[in-house]
Each structure stands twice: as C-alpha cells, then as structure tokens.
Motif scaffolding. Structure first.
Motif, PDB file in Angstrom:
ATOM      1  N   ALA A  95     -21.114 -19.352   0.658  1.00  0.00           N
ATOM      2  CA  ALA A  95     -22.296 -20.020   0.366  1.00  0.00           C
ATOM      3  C   ALA A  95     -22.363 -20.433  -0.760  1.00  0.00           C
ATOM      4  CB  ALA A  95     -23.423 -19.657   1.027  1.00  0.00           C
ATOM      5  N   GLU A  96     -22.190 -19.411  -1.863  1.00  0.00           N
ATOM      6  CA  GLU A  96     -22.137 -19.535  -3.323  1.00  0.00           C
ATOM      7  C   GLU A  96     -20.981 -20.561  -3.960  1.00  0.00           C
ATOM      8  OE1 GLU A  96     -21.876 -16.611  -6.620  1.00  0.00           O
ATOM      9  OE2 GLU A  96     -23.884 -16.375  -5.704  1.00  0.00           O
ATOM     10  N   ALA A  97     -19.842 -20.337  -2.962  1.00  0.00           N
ATOM     11  CA  ALA A  97     -18.615 -21.260  -3.694  1.00  0.00           C
ATOM     12  C   ALA A  97     -19.054 -22.673  -3.079  1.00  0.00           C
ATOM     13  CB  ALA A  97     -17.574 -20.535  -3.071  1.00  0.00           C
ATOM     14  N   THR A  98     -19.677 -23.105  -2.229  1.00  0.00           N
ATOM     15  CA  THR A  98     -19.865 -24.401  -1.630  1.00  0.00           C
ATOM     16  C   THR A  98     -20.917 -25.118  -2.549  1.00  0.00           C
ATOM     17  OG1 THR A  98     -21.012 -23.801   0.156  1.00  0.00           O
ATOM     18  CG2 THR A  98     -18.798 -23.937   0.231  1.00  0.00           C
ATOM     19  N   LYS A  99     -21.644 -24.375  -3.123  1.00  0.00           N
ATOM     20  CA  LYS A  99     -22.832 -24.890  -3.687  1.00  0.00           C
ATOM     21  C   LYS A  99     -22.563 -26.087  -4.778  1.00  0.00           C
ATOM     22  CE  LYS A  99     -25.574 -22.567  -6.563  1.00  0.00           C
ATOM     23  NZ  LYS A  99     -26.708 -21.664  -7.030  1.00  0.00           N
ATOM     24  N   PRO A 100     -23.008 -26.992  -4.953  1.00  0.00           N
ATOM     25  CA  PRO A 100     -22.971 -28.279  -5.875  1.00  0.00           C
ATOM     26  C   PRO A 100     -23.126 -27.880  -7.303  1.00  0.00           C
ATOM     27  CG  PRO A 100     -24.642 -28.826  -4.701  1.00  0.00           C
ATOM     28  CD  PRO A 100     -24.113 -27.721  -3.990  1.00  0.00           C
ATOM     29  N   ARG A 122     -38.303 -14.265   2.937  1.00  0.00           N
ATOM     30  CA  ARG A 122     -37.560 -13.442   2.211  1.00  0.00           C
ATOM     31  C   ARG A 122     -36.708 -14.333   1.476  1.00  0.00           C
ATOM     32  NH1 ARG A 122     -38.652  -8.368   2.982  1.00  0.00           N
ATOM     33  NH2 ARG A 122     -39.393  -7.656   4.994  1.00  0.00           N
ATOM     34  N   LEU A 123     -36.656 -14.489   0.210  1.00  0.00           N
ATOM     35  CA  LEU A 123     -35.967 -15.330  -0.814  1.00  0.00           C
ATOM     36  C   LEU A 123     -34.873 -14.701  -1.364  1.00  0.00           C
ATOM     37  CD1 LEU A 123     -38.661 -16.943  -2.939  1.00  0.00           C
ATOM     38  CD2 LEU A 123     -37.626 -17.999  -0.527  1.00  0.00           C
ATOM     39  N   ARG A 124     -33.630 -15.121  -0.819  1.00  0.00           N
ATOM     40  CA  ARG A 124     -32.319 -14.269  -1.047  1.00  0.00           C
ATOM     41  C   ARG A 124     -31.345 -15.077  -1.866  1.00  0.00           C
ATOM     42  NH1 ARG A 124     -35.338 -10.838  -0.467  1.00  0.00           N
ATOM     43  NH2 ARG A 124     -35.606  -9.452   0.930  1.00  0.00           N
ATOM     44  N   ALA A 125     -30.662 -14.615  -2.775  1.00  0.00           N
ATOM     45  CA  ALA A 125     -29.593 -15.305  -3.490  1.00  0.00           C
ATOM     46  C   ALA A 125     -28.315 -15.652  -2.670  1.00  0.00           C
ATOM     47  CB  ALA A 125     -29.183 -14.743  -4.854  1.00  0.00           C
ATOM     48  N   LEU A 126     -27.870 -16.817  -2.804  1.00  0.00           N
ATOM     49  CA  LEU A 126     -26.614 -17.194  -2.072  1.00  0.00           C
ATOM     50  C   LEU A 126     -25.226 -16.147  -2.520  1.00  0.00           C
ATOM     51  CD1 LEU A 126     -26.689 -21.037  -2.317  1.00  0.00           C
ATOM     52  CD2 LEU A 126     -27.117 -19.562  -0.332  1.00  0.00           C
ATOM     53  N   THR A 127     -24.520 -15.726  -1.593  1.00  0.00           N
ATOM     54  CA  THR A 127     -23.313 -14.772  -2.002  1.00  0.00           C
ATOM     55  C   THR A 127     -22.322 -15.403  -1.102  1.00  0.00           C
ATOM     56  OG1 THR A 127     -23.995 -13.446  -0.173  1.00  0.00           O
ATOM     57  CG2 THR A 127     -24.816 -12.861  -2.309  1.00  0.00           C
ATOM     58  N   GLY A 128     -20.961 -15.036  -1.772  1.00  0.00           N
ATOM     59  CA  GLY A 128     -19.994 -15.323  -0.959  1.00  0.00           C
ATOM     60  C   GLY A 128     -19.528 -16.916  -0.782  1.00  0.00           C
TER      61      GLY A 128
END
Length: 127
Positions: free
Chosen positions: A122-127, A114-120
């Motif tokens: 995890a999304e804030a720490t994405k480079p 299951r491919l899910r978008a990053l949220t919260g």
C-alpha cells in the motif's frame, strides 16, 4: 264540495325524525373533528418545544455525570471537537493514533477510528 287543499310550505313542515337524527350526528362528528385536530396540534407544539432527552443515567441539572473513556497511560490528547450531540477525541500514543467518538448526552463511547500508517504494498503504490 270544496276540499281544503291549501298547500303548506316546506318551512312550516317539521323535519322528519330521521333528518333530526342525521343533523345531530353530523354536528357531533364535526365537534369531534375539531377537538381531534386541536389535540394533535397541541401535542405537536408540546413535543417540539420540549424535546425528549436521551435515556440513560442522568445526573443533577440534566448532566450525565462522570464518564470514563479508556485510553492508554502514555497517550496524548491532540484535539477535541464537539458538536450538538457528538464529541471526537483525537488521541496519539505508541500504538498509533485513534479518534474516539462519544455521545455527549449519555457519555457513552460510540466507537473508535484507528489511524494506521500505510505499510508494504500500500505504501509503494502511494502517489
């Protein structure tokens, strides 16, 4: 008195009964070894030339027949990748995207990614 002391050569003396039994035993074991190695070689060649098929329902012509893979009504198949014994189906829908892995020999679903978008966070720490 003259004694008859003529020595006989080893070639003229018959083999002892024990030695004859030993020679027969060695010959029989040698034949068994050769036959055994031949049987092993034939078995290896036979199995290598016709590999066993997967167990399960098999239809005519070695095909597995019809296989149902469960997807939602509104899902869209984006791509299908196939190799020797696995198939990956990329499906996109309202719930997100899935990659379904299917065994092509048996038609059974092996699993899903299951491919899910990053949220919260995890999304804030994405480079």
């Amino acid at each position: 008195m003259s004694e008859d002391t003529v020595e006989t050569s080893e070639m003229e003396t018959p083999p002892a009964p024990r030695m004859l039994v030993m020679k027969v035993a060695v010959a029989v074991m040698g034949v068994l070894l050769v036959v055994g190695f031949g049987l092993v070689a034939v078995t290896i060649i036979k199995r290598a030339s016709s590999p066993q098929t997967a167990s399960g329902p098999v239809g005519p012509g070695g095909q597995f027949g019809v296989s149902d893979i469960q997807v939602d009504k509104d899902d869209v198949v984006r791509s299908v990748n196939l190799n020797e014994d696995r198939m990956a189906i990329h499906v996109a829908g309202a719930r997100g995207e899935d990659i379904i892995i299917v065994n092509v020999k048996t038609g059974k679903e092996l699993g899903r990614f299951r491919l899910r978008a990053l949220t919260g966070l995890a999304e804030a720490t994405k480079p």
